[in-house]
Scaffold this active site. Structure first.
Site, PDB file in Angstrom:
ATOM      1  CG  HIS A  48      -2.030  -1.025   1.115  1.00 18.21           C
ATOM      2  ND1 HIS A  48      -2.940  -1.061   0.075  1.00 18.21           N
ATOM      3  CD2 HIS A  48      -2.345  -2.070   1.919  1.00 18.21           C
ATOM      4  CE1 HIS A  48      -3.766  -2.075   0.241  1.00 18.21           C
ATOM      5  NE2 HIS A  48      -3.426  -2.712   1.361  1.00 18.21           N
ATOM      6  NE  ARG A  73       1.487  -4.947   3.471  1.00 19.24           N
ATOM      7  CZ  ARG A  73       0.350  -4.481   3.993  1.00 19.24           C
ATOM      8  NH1 ARG A  73      -0.505  -5.317   4.571  1.00 19.24           N
ATOM      9  NH2 ARG A  73       0.070  -3.192   3.962  1.00 19.24           N
ATOM     10  CG  ASP A  87      18.140 -12.630  -5.585  1.00 22.99           C
ATOM     11  OD1 ASP A  87      18.312 -13.537  -4.743  1.00 22.99           O
ATOM     12  OD2 ASP A  87      18.043 -12.844  -6.809  1.00 22.99           O
ATOM     13  CD  GLU A 152      -4.685  -9.083   4.016  1.00 25.29           C
ATOM     14  OE1 GLU A 152      -4.804  -7.978   4.567  1.00 25.29           O
ATOM     15  OE2 GLU A 152      -3.786  -9.336   3.202  1.00 25.29           O
ATOM     16  CG  ASP A 178      -7.512  -5.773   3.437  1.00 29.00           C
ATOM     17  OD1 ASP A 178      -8.174  -5.331   2.483  1.00 29.00           O
ATOM     18  OD2 ASP A 178      -6.345  -5.412   3.665  1.00 29.00           O
TER      19      ASP A 178
END
Length: 264
Positions: A48, A73, A87, A152, A178
């Site tokens: 987000h 996230r 990576d 969620e 959510d």
């Protein structure tokens, strides 16, 4: 030389409380400031917040010398983005919107090198192996990566026991906003009906032997979740802190501009 020890993974496996903060300002500079504030972990939000891979990478680098563990996230639970973020140097990844054990199994494979998984072998070119200087990275990295999944939705809650049973999942994080929306309480994650489902979900996760996590800006709720046994709890966001602090400071001067506080 092996891959760096993931102290966050070890701590939540032992059930130790890890207090975190959400980073959504998309700034390596603000991430560096938060890194010396005293939090156990900091969540770099790629879902987000306006973060792309270079910005995420810059924030991981900014936190390298910090005692706070960076958790990233990703925007979506797909192999390609997990590979790139690993990576870039992240060891712990939080994946949103996981609703089935089958998806959880795919994500475990995305996190690990063969034969346990399907992570592409390219870390010698990247920060993950200190650009090839961690000579045993490929053979030790699987033990140090940490996979956290977000439950969620009602579907995720219904499948929670099956998701938690997947080997290679280190923790499950309940997303209150959510979940509330999916339950018909959009913008009302503190509704009693939502909190009842959250508390039951946390208890089920803990009973499974996996670490449980959650985000809340409400101190009393944060304490409640910790008392229930949640291992990794984020207690605020950098955006909210900055919004509140700037608004408070502006109002203080606008209300009484003739009397600025001492030291300013």
């Amino acid at each position: 030389m092996p891959a760096p020890t993931n102290n966050f993974k070890a701590a939540i496996a032992r059930g130790e409380k890890q207090i975190g903060l959400w980073l959504a300002l998309a700034s390596a500079y603000s991430a560096e400031i938060a890194g010396s504030a005293g939090f156990d972990w900091l969540l770099i939000d790629g879902e987000h917040a306006p973060n792309d891979l270079p910005l995420i990478s810059a924030q991981i680098a900014a936190l390298n010398a910090s005692p706070s563990h960076p958790v990233v996230r990703v925007p979506i639970g797909e192999t390609w983005i997990i590979k790139q973020v690993l990576d870039a140097g992240a060891q712990t990844i939080l994946v949103p919107m996981v609703e089935t054990a089958e998806h959880a199994q795919q994500l475990v494979r995305a996190m690990k090198y063969p034969p346990e998984g399907m992570r592409g072998v390219g870390a010698m070119l990247a920060r993950a192996s200190n650009f090839g200087r961690i000579t045993d990275y490929l053979t030790t990295a699987n033990d140090e990566v940490c996979l956290l999944l977000q439950a969620e939705s009602r579907a995720a809650i219904d499948a929670l026991d099956e998701i938690a049973a997947v080997d290679g999942v280190d923790g499950i994080f309940i997303g209150p906003s959510d979940l509330a929306a999916d339950m018909g309480f959009l913008g009302r994650p503190t509704a009693p009906e939502v909190q009842s489902v959250i508390e039951d979900g946390l208890k089920r996760i803990i009973k499974s032997g996996k670490a449980a996590g959650i985000l809340t800006g409400d101190p009393s709720l944060a304490q409640r979740y910790l008392e229930l046994g949640a291992s990794f709890v984020a207690v605020g966001t950098d955006v909210t802190l900055f919004t509140q602090a700037t608004a408070t400071l502006a109002a203080r001067f606008k209300d009484r501009p003739e009397a600025p506080p001492a030291g300013y």
